[in-house]
Design a protein around this motif. Structure first.
Motif, PDB file in Angstrom:
ATOM      1  N   ALA A  49      -1.149  15.853   2.551  1.00  0.00           N
ATOM      2  CA  ALA A  49      -0.858  16.314   3.908  1.00  0.00           C
ATOM      3  C   ALA A  49      -2.135  16.201   4.723  1.00  0.00           C
ATOM      4  CB  ALA A  49      -0.346  17.755   3.908  1.00  0.00           C
ATOM      5  N   ALA A  50      -2.088  15.457   5.830  1.00  0.00           N
ATOM      6  CA  ALA A  50      -3.275  15.268   6.659  1.00  0.00           C
ATOM      7  C   ALA A  50      -3.689  16.592   7.311  1.00  0.00           C
ATOM      8  CB  ALA A  50      -3.014  14.222   7.725  1.00  0.00           C
ATOM      9  N   ALA A  51      -4.983  16.837   7.378  1.00  0.00           N
ATOM     10  CA  ALA A  51      -5.489  18.042   8.042  1.00  0.00           C
ATOM     11  C   ALA A  51      -5.370  17.876   9.544  1.00  0.00           C
ATOM     12  CB  ALA A  51      -6.932  18.290   7.639  1.00  0.00           C
ATOM     13  N   ASP A  52      -5.141  18.974  10.242  1.00  0.00           N
ATOM     14  CA  ASP A  52      -5.082  18.929  11.690  1.00  0.00           C
ATOM     15  C   ASP A  52      -6.424  18.490  12.266  1.00  0.00           C
ATOM     16  OD1 ASP A  52      -2.487  19.820  11.622  1.00  0.00           O
ATOM     17  OD2 ASP A  52      -3.027  21.940  11.836  1.00  0.00           O
ATOM     18  N   ALA A  53      -6.388  17.671  13.301  1.00  0.00           N
ATOM     19  CA  ALA A  53      -7.620  17.188  13.912  1.00  0.00           C
ATOM     20  C   ALA A  53      -8.360  18.327  14.610  1.00  0.00           C
ATOM     21  CB  ALA A  53      -7.301  16.085  14.908  1.00  0.00           C
ATOM     22  N   CYS A  65       0.843  -1.197   0.000  1.00  0.00           N
ATOM     23  CA  CYS A  65       0.000   0.000   0.000  1.00  0.00           C
ATOM     24  C   CYS A  65       0.881   1.250   0.000  1.00  0.00           C
ATOM     25  CB  CYS A  65      -0.906   0.001   1.229  1.00  0.00           C
ATOM     26  SG  CYS A  65      -1.956   1.465   1.365  1.00  0.00           S
ATOM     27  N   PRO A  66       0.700   2.131  -0.962  1.00  0.00           N
ATOM     28  CA  PRO A  66       1.533   3.347  -1.011  1.00  0.00           C
ATOM     29  C   PRO A  66       1.333   4.209   0.232  1.00  0.00           C
ATOM     30  CG  PRO A  66       0.350   2.995  -3.086  1.00  0.00           C
ATOM     31  CD  PRO A  66      -0.235   2.047  -2.097  1.00  0.00           C
ATOM     32  N   GLY A  67       2.423   4.568   0.885  1.00  0.00           N
ATOM     33  CA  GLY A  67       2.317   5.390   2.082  1.00  0.00           C
ATOM     34  C   GLY A  67       2.385   6.879   1.796  1.00  0.00           C
ATOM     35  N   ASP A  68       3.011   7.253   0.691  1.00  0.00           N
ATOM     36  CA  ASP A  68       3.175   8.663   0.341  1.00  0.00           C
ATOM     37  C   ASP A  68       3.094   8.795  -1.171  1.00  0.00           C
ATOM     38  OD1 ASP A  68       3.679  11.377   0.501  1.00  0.00           O
ATOM     39  OD2 ASP A  68       5.847  11.143   0.752  1.00  0.00           O
ATOM     40  N   PRO A  69       1.892   8.637  -1.746  1.00  0.00           N
ATOM     41  CA  PRO A  69       1.762   8.640  -3.200  1.00  0.00           C
ATOM     42  C   PRO A  69       2.000  10.017  -3.812  1.00  0.00           C
ATOM     43  CG  PRO A  69      -0.397   8.643  -2.196  1.00  0.00           C
ATOM     44  CD  PRO A  69       0.589   8.476  -1.073  1.00  0.00           C
TER      45      PRO A  69
END
Length: 199
Positions: free
Chosen positions: A195-199, A179-183
């Motif tokens: 980039a994940a959004a801040d929770a 599974c690609p971790g950083d496509p």
């Protein structure tokens, strides 16, 4: 529990609907034309994973980068790729009826760009290419890029022409990688990463 229902009395003014001014006129922005330029400009803002599609037919290899790729079903496992019918790989993809689809990592942005910018005959000069060894005749010998995070080997079930493109629906016949971790992503004419959004 009893729910009360409000009833408008005869002669009472009707409440304005969303997007409608109280005077009865529609409010909001002017409707843009549904033409190619409008669609192109709006769709440029949609990010998509960069995939590398490759095939082999009559001893010639063909490769192209694609972002118009999506899953179709888990039963059978399948995906679709939209390919411009003027693309150099189009005829070979349909004639062979199979292809590899590599998911490129963000770390290999320069490699992906080099493949995309190279003439079709020189795309295999970039990266480490392998030929698949498989028991299935459909996917045997398909070229695939070792640097891709994961590669799916696909046998085409359905080809459908629509507008300028061919829609290829294909079953997954095998895969390598994880599974690609950083496509690698493509948006608005440039490469990027998630980039994940801040929770």
């Amino acid at each position: 529990m009893t729910l009360a229902t409000a009833t408008r009395m005869p002669g009472a003014p009707r409440a304005a609907h969303p997007g409608e001014a109280t005077g009865g006129e529609r409010a909001g922005p002017a409707l843009l034309p549904g033409d190619a330029e409008t669609f192109r400009q709006l769709w440029r803002g949609i990010g998509a994973t960069v995939a590398l599609v490759a095939t082999e037919h009559e001893a010639a290899r063909h490769a192209m980068l694609a972002t118009a790729v999506t899953s179709v079903s888990m039963d059978p496992p399948s995906l679709l790729v939209c390919v411009n019918r003027t693309a150099s790989s189009h005829a070979a993809l349909r004639a062979r009826g199979a292809f590899s689809l590599g998911i490129m990592a963000a770390a290999h942005r320069d490699l992906a760009a080099a493949i995309a910018q190279a003439p079709s005959a020189a795309r295999f000069d970039h990266g480490t290419w392998r030929a698949l060894r498989a028991d299935s005749e459909a996917i045997e010998g398909l070229p695939w890029l070792e640097e891709a995070d994961a590669t799916l080997f696909c046998a085409i079930d359905v080809c459908h022409d629509y507008g300028t493109h061919a829609v290829l629906i294909a079953r997954i016949a095998g895969a390598v990688g994880a599974c690609p971790g950083d496509p690698l992503l493509y948006r608005d004419g440039g490469y990027g990463r998630f980039a994940a959004a801040d929770a």
